[in-house]
Design a protein around this motif. Structure first.
Motif, short mmCIF file in Angstrom:
data_model
loop_
_atom_site.label_atom_id
_atom_site.label_comp_id
_atom_site.label_asym_id
_atom_site.label_seq_id
_atom_site.Cartn_x
_atom_site.Cartn_y
_atom_site.Cartn_z
N ALA A 85 0.81 -1.21 0.00
CA ALA A 85 0.00 0.00 0.00
C ALA A 85 0.85 1.26 0.00
N ARG A 86 2.10 1.14 0.40
CA ARG A 86 2.98 2.31 0.39
C ARG A 86 4.38 1.88 -0.02
N LEU A 87 5.15 2.82 -0.53
CA LEU A 87 6.51 2.54 -0.97
C LEU A 87 7.51 2.93 0.11
N SER A 88 8.67 2.28 0.07
CA SER A 88 9.71 2.60 1.04
C SER A 88 10.22 4.02 0.82
N ALA A 89 10.56 4.68 1.91
CA ALA A 89 11.11 6.03 1.83
C ALA A 89 11.88 6.30 3.11
N GLU A 90 13.01 6.98 2.97
CA GLU A 90 13.85 7.29 4.13
C GLU A 90 13.28 8.48 4.88
N THR A 91 13.05 8.29 6.17
CA THR A 91 12.62 9.39 7.03
C THR A 91 13.84 10.09 7.62
N ARG A 92 13.82 11.41 7.57
CA ARG A 92 14.96 12.18 8.09
C ARG A 92 15.09 11.95 9.61
N ARG A 93 16.30 11.62 10.04
CA ARG A 93 16.55 11.41 11.46
C ARG A 93 16.89 12.73 12.14
N ARG A 94 16.27 12.98 13.26
CA ARG A 94 16.61 14.15 14.05
C ARG A 94 17.96 13.92 14.74
N PRO A 95 18.73 14.95 14.93
CA PRO A 95 20.01 14.80 15.65
C PRO A 95 19.79 14.15 17.01
N GLY A 96 20.51 13.06 17.26
CA GLY A 96 20.37 12.35 18.52
C GLY A 96 19.15 11.45 18.60
N GLY A 97 18.36 11.42 17.52
CA GLY A 97 17.16 10.60 17.54
C GLY A 97 17.48 9.12 17.34
N LYS A 98 16.61 8.26 17.86
CA LYS A 98 16.77 6.82 17.72
C LYS A 98 15.84 6.26 16.66
N VAL A 99 16.30 5.21 16.01
CA VAL A 99 15.50 4.50 15.02
C VAL A 99 15.08 3.16 15.62
N ARG A 100 13.83 2.81 15.42
CA ARG A 100 13.34 1.52 15.89
C ARG A 100 12.88 0.71 14.68
N LEU A 101 13.45 -0.47 14.54
CA LEU A 101 13.11 -1.38 13.44
C LEU A 101 12.39 -2.60 13.99
N VAL A 102 11.47 -3.12 13.20
CA VAL A 102 10.74 -4.34 13.57
C VAL A 102 11.13 -5.44 12.58
N LEU A 103 11.47 -6.61 13.13
CA LEU A 103 11.86 -7.77 12.33
C LEU A 103 10.90 -8.91 12.60
N TRP A 104 10.25 -9.43 11.55
CA TRP A 104 9.39 -10.61 11.68
C TRP A 104 10.18 -11.84 11.25
N THR A 105 10.18 -12.86 12.09
CA THR A 105 10.92 -14.08 11.79
C THR A 105 10.36 -15.24 12.60
N TRP A 106 10.63 -16.45 12.14
CA TRP A 106 10.32 -17.64 12.93
C TRP A 106 11.62 -18.34 13.36
N VAL A 107 12.76 -17.78 12.99
CA VAL A 107 14.06 -18.33 13.34
C VAL A 107 14.52 -17.68 14.65
N PRO A 108 15.11 -18.44 15.57
CA PRO A 108 15.53 -17.85 16.86
C PRO A 108 16.77 -16.97 16.72
N LEU A 109 16.52 -15.72 16.34
CA LEU A 109 17.60 -14.76 16.13
C LEU A 109 17.82 -13.83 17.32
#
Length: 445
Positions: free
Chosen positions: A31-55
């Motif tokens: 429904a939407r395309l990937s796009a880079e969001t501008r990071r604020r100075p000192g800001g943190k990025v949170r990523l979500v990973l879906w998997t069934w492998v014990p990583l």
């Protein structure tokens, strides 16, 4: 959406160069395309990973050492057990995870619905040298990178050394010798069998025909056509072989890696297992009482002295379409699959044969293993990996193809039919599936 010719090109991802994939009648899956969001100075990025492998242990290491980019692991059902359906639904809803575990065979299915991020625009091409070529190429479509390879499953022959010696059966080097060993174990094993035949795992059966030199799918980019060859001479030869050992009651008909199968492994009712490198962790974790009794050798060969092999499974770390942090997601995916500390943690979790180029002796894979009687058994899988026919291809309807083959095999087992007929029956259905996606397809003959 990519052009239909691009879709066909993508279908040859397993081979160098690949052909092109977007079906005219296929609706976009994202429904939407990937796009880079501008990071604020000192800001943190949170990523979500879906998997069934014990990583989790590898991800925890990343989080400790990369405080500005934190990754949250969310466990989803495995592949066609619900994981892929959940991913496709999230793509359509516009709320996908940033990263997802996607097996190599399923990548063309995601490409067909524009479900993956073009990573070449974020510098992925320069990472190629860190990976084994054929695994890297699994995520390359139309000359662009859409997934970071994680691990594969080179095939081998796990066997109980003590049981083969007790029953005076030779470890088979050819499939004819496999049949001979199976007869000896059938006669002397008190109800034991050499191994099981998994009737509901078409992906496992595909490795057997792959090793024989069959190619269920190939592409003709000049005519923009998928060519289906499931009932090839090589495939039918393999099916006929297994029809014979099943008919002679030389193997146990049983799904593997389930409770009854593990009991048979634990009690010595099964003397061997034809499987991939990642099977080591399953044996170690579910049959600890057999420690020291297992050994590994290469697959039995169709011609004596040959070294043909194949691959079972294998996954990528894919960045799904719609992420707002493709740069950071790519950085994490590359670290996850190449950092030596991460690789050792993933190996301990049983994730498979690394996609990264490694010096075997410098990793946990290169050490003698007490469970396998002190054998450096991964040397067998290293040889196996080097002898995989990397021209094998996947289509964007592989999941459906596997379902047809599994249904046919189950029907043959239940009714006394043959695997040969199951493959012949699946042939036309696979052609129809491709055409239903708006793609040109034909049978090889």
């Amino acid at each position: 959406m990519p052009s239909r010719r691009k879709v066909l090109a993508w279908g040859a991802a397993a081979a160098a160069g690949a052909p092109a994939l977007a079906a005219c009648g296929e609706s976009p899956g994202a429904a939407r395309l990937s796009a880079e969001t501008r990071r604020r100075p000192g800001g943190k990025v949170r990523l979500v990973l879906w998997t069934w492998v014990p990583l989790q242990k590898s991800v925890a290491l990343w989080n400790r050492t990369h405080p500005d980019v934190q990754v949250q692991v969310q466990i989803v059902p495995a592949n066609t057990s619900g994981g892929y359906q959940k991913m496709h639904a999230a793509l359509k809803a516009g709320n996908p995870p940033d990263l997802a575990q996607v097996e190599y065979y399923a990548l063309p299915e995601f490409m067909l619905v524009n479900g993956l991020t073009d990573l070449s625009g974020y510098g992925a091409d320069r990472l190629k040298g860190s990976y084994v070529d054929w695994q890297w190429n699994q995520g390359v479509f139309g000359g662009k990178v859409y997934a970071v390879p994680q691990a594969s499953g080179p095939m081998g022959f796990y066997y109980r050394k003590d049981l083969f010696e007790r029953w005076d059966a030779d470890v088979p080097g050819t499939w004819d010798e496999f049949r001979q060993a199976a007869r000896i174990i059938r006669m002397r094993g008190g109800g034991a069998r050499i191994c099981s035949f998994a009737p509901a795992t078409a992906s496992w059966f595909s490795t057997l025909v792959w090793q024989r030199g069959a190619h269920w799918i190939r592409t003709d980019p000049d005519t923009d056509t998928w060519i289906v060859d499931i009932d090839s001479k090589e495939s039918l030869e393999v099916a006929d072989f297994w029809d014979g050992v099943i008919r002679d009651d030389l193997v146990t008909i049983m799904p593997d890696t389930q409770a009854p199968w593990y009991r048979a492994i634990q009690t010595g009712q099964l003397a061997a297992w034809i499987s991939a490198q990642w099977g080591d962790a399953l044996l170690r974790g579910n049959a600890p009482g057999t420690k020291g009794k297992w050994r590994v050798t290469g697959l039995p060969q169709w011609e004596a002295g040959a070294h043909a092999s194949s691959n079972y499974g294998g996954s990528s770390t894919a960045i799904l379409q719609g992420t707002r942090h493709p740069v950071e997601a790519l950085e994490f995916a590359h670290w996850l699959n190449t950092d030596p500390r991460s690789i050792d943690l993933l190996v301990a979790a049983g994730y498979g044969w690394p996609a990264a180029r490694i010096d075997l002796k410098k990793t946990a894979l290169g050490k003698p293993d007490p469970f396998f009687g002190g054998q450096v058994y991964n040397e067998v899988f290293q040889t196996s990996d080097r002898n995989v026919d990397t021209s094998w291809q996947w289509s964007p309807t592989t999941s459906q193809s596997f379902a047809h083959i599994q249904d046919g095999i189950a029907r043959a087992i239940a009714t006394g039919g043959t695997l040969v007929d199951a493959l012949k029956d699946a042939q036309g259905k696979v052609v129809d599936d491709l055409r239903a996606k708006g793609l040109k397809a034909r049978s090889a003959r």
